[in-house]
Design an enzyme around this catalytic site. Structure first.
Site, PDB file in Angstrom:
ATOM      1  N   ARG A 150       0.801  -1.298   0.017  1.00 54.48           N
ATOM      2  CA  ARG A 150       0.052   0.127  -0.010  1.00 54.48           C
ATOM      3  C   ARG A 150       0.723   1.237  -0.049  1.00 54.48           C
ATOM      4  NH1 ARG A 150      -3.077   4.245   0.469  1.00 54.48           N
ATOM      5  NH2 ARG A 150      -5.015   4.184   1.122  1.00 54.48           N
ATOM      6  N   GLU A 170     -11.680   5.149  -4.397  1.00 55.65           N
ATOM      7  CA  GLU A 170     -12.030   3.579  -4.450  1.00 55.65           C
ATOM      8  C   GLU A 170     -12.385   3.399  -5.712  1.00 55.65           C
ATOM      9  OE1 GLU A 170     -10.890   1.588  -2.513  1.00 55.65           O
ATOM     10  OE2 GLU A 170     -10.438   2.926  -0.544  1.00 55.65           O
ATOM     11  N   ARG A 216      -0.959  -5.113   4.753  1.00 53.69           N
ATOM     12  CA  ARG A 216      -0.251  -4.618   3.479  1.00 53.69           C
ATOM     13  C   ARG A 216       1.045  -3.997   3.820  1.00 53.69           C
ATOM     14  NH1 ARG A 216      -5.176  -2.028   0.327  1.00 53.69           N
ATOM     15  NH2 ARG A 216      -5.238  -1.087   2.349  1.00 53.69           N
TER      16      ARG A 216
END
Length: 207
Positions: free
Chosen positions: A82, A90, A149
């Protein structure tokens, strides 16, 4: 006397060879762990050092969206990363206009943000997919996010891709602790003033 000198020389030579062998084994071991003097085949394992913290060379094998991607280390292992300090709209879940300062909470603004999210994803795909890049960690930030992540700066051709997203208006600064925050907020502010990228959605209206 001569035999004693010969024995002494052989002993010294043997000691030198032993030390050299141990150094070589240590170098090979470090390389296998990823990041030793023979290369950085795996994920960084040393301590971070601010925004110029430990780093690794990776291949970007899949772009999930504008701020998330899958990378592969030279040893073949992989991670989902990330991008640290940035947030693009999004594309797989609902967008949230309230996260973008000045963007109205309206259906037209949501459509605008969704389009901008796809623009950010396409930009990341063009610039990074299949490319070799560097990932860097930041000691001021967490190593992993809430979804497990890795949180990283992606450096492509010596330039922070995270920062480029902000400059081009593809992202906002994600409100978190990291050492590059002041620089990132300046880039966001400049894009916001010119209504670039996601900030054009401030004019989407209430419809």
């Amino acid at each position: 006397m001569a035999p004693r000198v010969t024995v002494r020389n052989v002993t010294i030579a043997g000691a030198v060879a032993l030390v050299g062998g141990l150094v070589l084994l240590a170098a090979i071991g470090a390389a296998l762990l990823g990041g030793g003097p023979l290369g950085d085949g795996g994920a960084p394992t040393g301590a971070t050092n601010g925004s110029t913290g430990d780093a690794a060379t990776v291949e970007v094998v899949n772009v999930v969206d504008g701020d998330t991607m899958d990378v592969k280390y030279r040893n073949g292992s992989g991670e989902r990363v990330r991008l640290l300090g940035v947030d693009t709209p999004e594309v797989h879940t609902a967008v949230s206009p309230g996260e973008y300062e000045g963007v109205p909470d309206s259906e037209s603004a949501r459509r605008c943000l969704r389009e901008q999210g796809h623009e950010a994803s396409a930009f990341a795909e063009r610039e990074l997919s299949g490319e070799t890049a560097r990932i860097r960690f930041d000691e001021a930030a967490d190593r992993r996010g809430s979804f497990g992540r890795l949180l990283v700066y992606v450096v492509d051709d010596g330039v922070s891709f995270n920062h480029r997203l902000l400059e081009r208006g593809h992202a906002r600064v994600f409100n978190s602790t990291f050492s590059e925050s002041a620089r990132f907020y300046r880039a966001e502010s400049a894009a916001r003033e010119t209504r670039t990228g996601v900030w054009s959605c401030r004019d989407a209206g209430e419809a």
